[in-house]
Write a protein that holds these residues in place. Structure first.
Motif, PDB file in Angstrom:
ATOM      1  N   TYR A 192       0.843  -1.181   0.000  1.00 29.83           N
ATOM      2  CA  TYR A 192       0.000   0.000   0.000  1.00 29.83           C
ATOM      3  C   TYR A 192       0.884   1.237   0.000  1.00 29.83           C
ATOM      4  CZ  TYR A 192      -4.433  -2.413   0.995  1.00 29.83           C
ATOM      5  OH  TYR A 192      -5.565  -3.197   0.916  1.00 29.83           O
TER       6      TYR A 192
ATOM      7  N   GLN B  39       0.769   5.479   1.014  1.00 35.52           N
ATOM      8  CA  GLN B  39      -0.006   6.485   1.745  1.00 35.52           C
ATOM      9  C   GLN B  39       0.648   7.854   1.613  1.00 35.52           C
ATOM     10  OE1 GLN B  39      -0.312   6.158   6.066  1.00 35.52           O
ATOM     11  NE2 GLN B  39      -2.346   7.115   6.031  1.00 35.52           N
TER      12      GLN B  39
ATOM     13  N   SER C 287      -1.934  12.701   5.196  1.00 34.67           N
ATOM     14  CA  SER C 287      -3.347  13.023   5.451  1.00 34.67           C
ATOM     15  C   SER C 287      -4.308  12.354   4.472  1.00 34.67           C
ATOM     16  CB  SER C 287      -3.560  14.546   5.427  1.00 34.67           C
ATOM     17  OG  SER C 287      -2.794  15.157   6.425  1.00 34.67           O
ATOM     18  N   GLN C 288      -3.905  11.231   3.918  1.00 34.92           N
ATOM     19  CA  GLN C 288      -4.795  10.460   3.064  1.00 34.92           C
ATOM     20  C   GLN C 288      -4.814   9.005   3.525  1.00 34.92           C
ATOM     21  OE1 GLN C 288      -4.427  10.886  -1.177  1.00 34.92           O
ATOM     22  NE2 GLN C 288      -3.682  12.990  -1.016  1.00 34.92           N
ATOM     23  N   GLY C 289      -5.822   8.281   3.061  1.00 36.01           N
ATOM     24  CA  GLY C 289      -5.900   6.875   3.386  1.00 36.01           C
ATOM     25  C   GLY C 289      -4.929   6.055   2.558  1.00 36.01           C
ATOM     26  N   PRO C 290      -4.520   4.896   3.077  1.00 33.03           N
ATOM     27  CA  PRO C 290      -3.642   4.024   2.284  1.00 33.03           C
ATOM     28  C   PRO C 290      -4.316   3.638   0.969  1.00 33.03           C
ATOM     29  CG  PRO C 290      -3.714   3.306   4.569  1.00 33.03           C
ATOM     30  CD  PRO C 290      -4.779   4.355   4.409  1.00 33.03           C
TER      31      PRO C 290
ATOM     32  N   PHE D  78      -4.078   0.855  -2.251  1.00 29.90           N
ATOM     33  CA  PHE D  78      -3.538  -0.405  -2.744  1.00 29.90           C
ATOM     34  C   PHE D  78      -2.670  -0.163  -3.973  1.00 29.90           C
ATOM     35  CE2 PHE D  78      -3.501  -4.861  -3.756  1.00 29.90           C
ATOM     36  CZ  PHE D  78      -3.553  -4.918  -5.138  1.00 29.90           C
TER      37      PHE D  78
ATOM     38  N   GLN E 187      -0.328  -6.627  -5.418  1.00 31.51           N
ATOM     39  CA  GLN E 187      -0.376  -7.817  -4.575  1.00 31.51           C
ATOM     40  C   GLN E 187       0.143  -9.012  -5.365  1.00 31.51           C
ATOM     41  OE1 GLN E 187      -4.277  -9.856  -3.494  1.00 31.51           O
ATOM     42  NE2 GLN E 187      -3.730  -8.977  -1.512  1.00 31.51           N
TER      43      GLN E 187
ATOM     44  N   TYR F 284       3.902   0.661   2.426  1.00 29.52           N
ATOM     45  CA  TYR F 284       3.741  -0.402   3.412  1.00 29.52           C
ATOM     46  C   TYR F 284       3.701  -1.764   2.734  1.00 29.52           C
ATOM     47  CZ  TYR F 284       1.973   3.380   6.410  1.00 29.52           C
ATOM     48  OH  TYR F 284       1.811   4.536   7.131  1.00 29.52           O
TER      49      TYR F 284
ATOM     50  N   ASP G 122      -9.307 -10.611   7.892  1.00 30.99           N
ATOM     51  CA  ASP G 122     -10.068  -9.380   7.829  1.00 30.99           C
ATOM     52  C   ASP G 122      -9.186  -8.161   8.006  1.00 30.99           C
ATOM     53  OD1 ASP G 122     -13.325 -10.129   9.309  1.00 30.99           O
ATOM     54  OD2 ASP G 122     -12.358 -10.751   7.458  1.00 30.99           O
ATOM     55  N   LYS G 123      -8.328  -8.197   8.988  1.00 34.68           N
ATOM     56  CA  LYS G 123      -7.611  -6.972   9.337  1.00 34.68           C
ATOM     57  C   LYS G 123      -6.277  -6.883   8.615  1.00 34.68           C
ATOM     58  CE  LYS G 123      -5.654  -9.135  13.449  1.00 34.68           C
ATOM     59  NZ  LYS G 123      -5.888  -9.344  14.886  1.00 34.68           N
ATOM     60  N   LEU G 124      -5.909  -5.658   8.303  1.00 32.96           N
ATOM     61  CA  LEU G 124      -4.593  -5.382   7.775  1.00 32.96           C
ATOM     62  C   LEU G 124      -3.728  -4.884   8.923  1.00 32.96           C
ATOM     63  CD1 LEU G 124      -5.448  -3.530   4.443  1.00 32.96           C
ATOM     64  CD2 LEU G 124      -4.850  -5.934   4.755  1.00 32.96           C
TER      65      LEU G 124
ATOM     66  N   PHE H  77      -0.536  -2.894   9.657  1.00 40.21           N
ATOM     67  CA  PHE H  77       0.442  -1.987   9.056  1.00 40.21           C
ATOM     68  C   PHE H  77       1.643  -1.857   9.978  1.00 40.21           C
ATOM     69  CE2 PHE H  77      -1.678  -0.063   5.402  1.00 40.21           C
ATOM     70  CZ  PHE H  77      -3.002  -0.414   5.629  1.00 40.21           C
ATOM     71  N   GLY H  78       2.827  -1.880   9.366  1.00 41.61           N
ATOM     72  CA  GLY H  78       4.031  -1.552  10.104  1.00 41.61           C
ATOM     73  C   GLY H  78       4.292  -0.062   9.983  1.00 41.61           C
ATOM     74  N   THR H  79       5.537   0.301  10.183  1.00 44.71           N
ATOM     75  CA  THR H  79       5.896   1.716  10.081  1.00 44.71           C
ATOM     76  C   THR H  79       6.137   2.141   8.639  1.00 44.71           C
ATOM     77  OG1 THR H  79       8.172   1.109  10.545  1.00 44.71           O
ATOM     78  CG2 THR H  79       6.845   1.881  12.399  1.00 44.71           C
TER      79      THR H  79
END
Lengths: 118, 112
Positions: free
Chosen positions: B36, B38, B41-44, B46, B49, B87, B98-100, B102-104
């Motif tokens: 991903y 980012q 101030s925006q969403g990640p 895609f 993959q 990321y 279900d969940k992603l 995220f690392g740093t």
């Protein structure tokens, strides 16, 4: 291209107040999510929602948080009594969902709501 | 848990190819690797993959060796607008994706 939308873009509230963050997921998607990102920190999973119920939630998602799909298009996150530490960007995401849940299910994120708790 | 490790930051110049490598030594057999992007101030968003070998789309390429313990995101001829955090994610649990997590991420700075 379809996209996830969120309102408001910025919400300022007083500590202890209730806030509702709104999201409109992509129309044919079946799975919905909320994430948050405190300034300068990682994106953190809060909750996932499928078939009108929570499918998974994180430790962050305590009793102060709730989610709802009040109609066929909106997905909301409610924080009952906000705390200073709830200040963050809140992202809604949705995914198409397939018959068998696999890690190939791409999540599409909205632009986020910046929540500021004073 | 399939934890990922990426460089904290990278610098590049416009027009160069950028390769960001991610290690995921404990990747599960049926985990896919997802990247991903980012912007502030925006969403990640895609990017790409893959499961093994090489995947290419209009934005990037993803190289995955046979042992799948690492992957490399390749951005051809970057521009200033590619400055972002990238990321690398793998499935947290092969039976519950279900969940992603995220690392740093890797903060890529592109200079003119």
């Amino acid at each position: 291209e379809p996209e996830v939308t969120q309102t408001p873009s910025h919400q300022v509230t007083q500590m202890g107040q209730e806030v509702i963050l709104r999201c409109v997921p992509i129309s044919n998607h079946l799975y919905f999510y909320w994430y948050r990102q405190i300034l300068g920190q990682k994106v953190e999973f809060l909750v996932s929602f499928y078939n009108n119920e929570i499918s998974e939630k994180s430790e962050i998602f305590d009793d102060q948080f709730s989610v709802e799909r009040p109609d066929g298009s909106n997905f909301t996150l409610k924080i009952r009594s906000t705390k200073l530490e709830d200040s963050a960007m809140y992202f809604c995401a949705s995914s198409e969902g397939r018959g068998e849940r696999t890690s190939t299910d791409t999540q599409y994120f909205g632009p986020g709501t910046r929540l500021t708790v004073l | 848990l399939a934890k990922t490790t990426q460089p904290i930051s990278m610098d590049s110049y416009e027009g160069q190819e950028v390769n960001i490598t991610c290690s995921h030594n404990n990747i599960a057999t049926n985990d896919y690797i997802t990247w991903y992007q980012q912007f502030p101030s925006q969403g990640p968003r895609f990017i790409i993959q893959g499961y093994k070998t090489k995947v290419t789309n209009e934005v990037a390429s993803l190289f995955i060796p046979a042992d799948r313990k690492s992957s490399t995101l390749s951005l051809p001829r970057v521009s200033l607008s590619d400055t972002a955090v990238y990321y690398c994610l793998v499935g947290d649990d092969p039976y519950n994706t279900d969940k992603l997590i995220f690392g740093t991420g890797t903060r890529l700075q592109v200079f003119p």
